[in-house]
Motif scaffolding. Structure first.
Motif, short mmCIF file in Angstrom:
data_model
loop_
_atom_site.label_atom_id
_atom_site.label_comp_id
_atom_site.label_asym_id
_atom_site.label_seq_id
_atom_site.Cartn_x
_atom_site.Cartn_y
_atom_site.Cartn_z
N GLY A 43 0.83 -1.19 0.00
CA GLY A 43 0.00 0.00 0.00
C GLY A 43 0.87 1.24 0.00
N ASP A 47 -0.59 5.79 3.86
CA ASP A 47 -1.80 5.16 4.38
C ASP A 47 -1.52 4.14 5.48
N CYS A 65 -9.42 4.18 3.84
CA CYS A 65 -9.03 4.46 2.44
C CYS A 65 -10.24 4.34 1.52
N GLU A 66 -10.02 4.74 0.28
CA GLU A 66 -11.10 4.73 -0.70
C GLU A 66 -11.62 3.33 -0.95
N THR A 67 -10.73 2.34 -0.92
CA THR A 67 -11.13 0.95 -1.10
C THR A 67 -10.56 0.12 0.05
N SER A 70 -6.80 -0.91 -0.47
CA SER A 70 -5.70 0.05 -0.64
C SER A 70 -4.49 -0.35 0.19
N SER A 154 -8.02 -1.92 4.79
CA SER A 154 -8.07 -0.45 4.84
C SER A 154 -9.47 0.13 4.80
#
Length: 576
Positions: A43, A47, A65-67, A70, A154
């Motif tokens: 990653g 993050d 995180c966005e996904t 991540s 994440s």
């Protein structure tokens, strides 16, 4: 160097001892390691933070995180080929020092794109070390190097530790293996939420049915017995559809019989992909499924109109990656063709698009998310009758620790509404694992989305865990909690038969058509506890009343009765 080698050998010896403690003696001789014992963390550095421990890894996810992938905890690729029928056994320990515990999703997946999953698990570890055991029987040939195991971690800011990871191939071992016992808050028989669920079910899912009986002269008939027999639920209880529906053999007959016995709703595949709509054989099946359901009075939903990612779209469309006008032209042509061809089936609903949080190729091509309202508007223009759903994953699962995913789904629904999209339903997948979300937390999540005043459905439920009793209990309790919430209108299984189900361990009936405990739990609720079949007797005024589940009914009469007048409540239909 010599000291380091000794230390490494000592660590390996500890891992072997730990794994041997998990495996029965008779399984140990055939145990062949699939991966190295080392886990790594991948990653963006901003993050996450991580470090290796003596026999595992420790990490911190700094932000949601966005996904959920991540940041990942990963093995290397498989060291040996896996053959059909091989038993794979994965064992490790995990814990979290985060307040409220941690969460992860494990996937044994293809080692290169597309990263489709072979099997997996979910966990919600607390501050004490917990052992997780996962078993899978291979249903395909996997060459060496073609599979890896990854943990998606994440979805939230958290601290996690893993140690003692081992995965072995046991060949065709047929004996018992340890599994991780599973439980959840609210499982106990006297849990307070059960009484509240019963109250809600009576309030929202039942209604009063009043029958007035008179003779041929119009006089009330006291003491008349009237049989009230339910034929169908108003609520949608369904399953995904698979190929056995059209098989002309004993398995096909069993499959169709189970569908008629257990469900009043079917989700039929309508994927626009090389292996779907564009494949002549698959297209033919896509057209056969709804024909059968329509002929047998089963409501039909279609999944899915357009996926927003190249992974699930025809490969020929990649040529338009830099040409949004040409891509829209191809998409519009397909949507018009598909909705026109399927309109005669009378679909009650469509998933217009699916998993917009993880699949973002369409917005990249078109420069914004405005492509989504555009899809909804076009679908509604061509066929305004079906309810149009937005479908999303990881909202209900992972023990309910899905705040970032919920927030993004909430944002997308609001975005569609703000841009005039005729979104008419909210679909929440239900691919659960070991981390089971308590029933009261399910209610909290549904409450959050009920503000949109749109019907909410579980669209894809399965529970591939080894603990059969927990599997049956949670199927019962999730279904009960869902049915009890007034904002919900349906619950759909993602298959039911072991031989063809996406997650065979979730099976309600095994390959020989024996009903498993979770399948019995389904039938006990849908066709017994939540089913009305009763005889009522008229009073001195020729009136009889019953509290019934909303749905379709057959009202029986006999003797000298010539006429039945029925006061019909909302959502109750009847046949004489």
């Amino acid at each position: 160097m010599k000291i380091r080698l000794v230390a490494c050998m000592a660590a390996l010896a500890a891992l072997v001892v730990r794994l041997s403690a998990q495996l029965p003696v008779e399984a140990q001789p055939s145990a062949t390691p699939l991966f190295g014992p080392t886990l790594t963390v991948g990653g963006i550095d901003a993050d996450k933070w991580s470090e290796a421990t003596s026999d595992g890894v420790r990490l911190q996810v700094k932000r949601a995180c966005e996904t959920p992938y991540s940041v990942q905890v990963q093995t290397d690729n498989s060291h040996l080929a896996v053959h059909i029928g091989d038993v794979l056994f994965v064992s490790f320990e995990s814990r979290s020092t985060s307040a409220g515990g941690g969460t992860w999703s494990m996937y044994a997946q293809h080692s290169s794109s597309p990263y489709f999953s072979y099997f997996g698990a979910q966990g919600a570890p607390g501050e004490k070390w917990s052992r997780f055991n996962v078993k899978w029987v291979a249903d395909k040939e996997l060459p060496a190097g073609s599979m890896g195991i990854t943990f998606h971690v994440s979805s939230r800011a958290q601290e996690l530790e893993f140690r003692g990871f081992q995965a072995v191939d046991l060949g065709h071992y047929a004996g018992p293996l340890p599994f991780t016992p599973i439980t959840y808050v609210g499982r106990e028989p006297n849990a307070a939420w059960r009484k509240e669920a019963d109250r809600r079910i009576d309030l929202f899912r039942k209604t009063n049915l009043t029958v007035h009986i008179v003779d041929s002269n119009g006089k009330p008939v006291p003491g008349a017995k009237v049989h009230i027999r339910q034929l169908q639920h108003d609520y949608e209880f369904g399953s995904f559809t698979e190929q056995p529906l059209v098989w002309q053999n004993d398995d096909g007959n069993h499959y169709r019989d189970w569908f008629l016995k257990a469900y009043n709703k079917a989700t039929t595949p309508m994927y626009w992909a090389d292996w779907g709509w564009e494949n002549p054989e698959e297209y033919a099946r896509y057209m056969q499924y709804p024909q059968w359901f329509k002929a047998h009075g089963i409501r039909i939903k279609a999944h899915v109109l357009i996926y927003p990612g190249w992974l699930y779209m025809p490969t020929r469309l990649r040529q338009f990656e830099k040409d949004p006008q040409a891509l829209w032209k191809a998409m519009e042509k397909h949507i018009r063709e598909k909705l026109t061809a399927t309109k005669p089936f009378g679909f009650v609903s469509w998933d217009v698009t699916n998993e917009t949080r993880d699949l973002k190729d369409l917005p990249k091509v078109f420069g914004s998310e405005e492509i989504y309202p555009r899809l909804f508007k076009l679908a509604h223009e061509i066929d305004p009758k079906p309810t149009l759903f937005l479908n999303e994953n990881t909202i209900l699962t992972n023990g309910g620790k899905t705040e970032p995913q919920q927030a993004e789904f909430e944002r997308m629904i609001q975005y569609l509404l703000d841009h005039g999209a005729p979104i008419q339903g909210i679909g929440m997948q239900g691919h659960f694992g070991d981390a089971l979300t308590p029933p009261t937390e399910i209610w909290n999540i549904v409450d959050r989305f009920a503000k949109f005043k749109l019907p909410i459905q579980v669209t894809e439920f399965d529970l591939p865990i080894q603990d059969e009793q927990a599997q049956a209990d949670y199927t019962r309790d999730l279904l009960t909690a869902w049915f009890a919430h007034p904002a919900t209108t349906g619950f759909t299984m993602w298959g039911f038969w072991e031989r063809t189900m996406w997650q065979p361990q979730s099976r309600l009936v095994d390959k020989n058509w024996n009903v498993r405990p979770n399948g019995q739990a389904w039938l006990d609720l849908v066709k017994k506890r939540w089913w009305t079949d009763t005889t009522i007797t008229t009073d001195s005024n020729g009136v009889a009343a019953a509290r019934v589940f909303k749905g379709d009914y057959e009202i029986g009469q006999g003797g000298t009765i010539r006429k039945i007048n029925i006061v019909l409540p909302t959502n109750v239909n009847f046949k004489r």
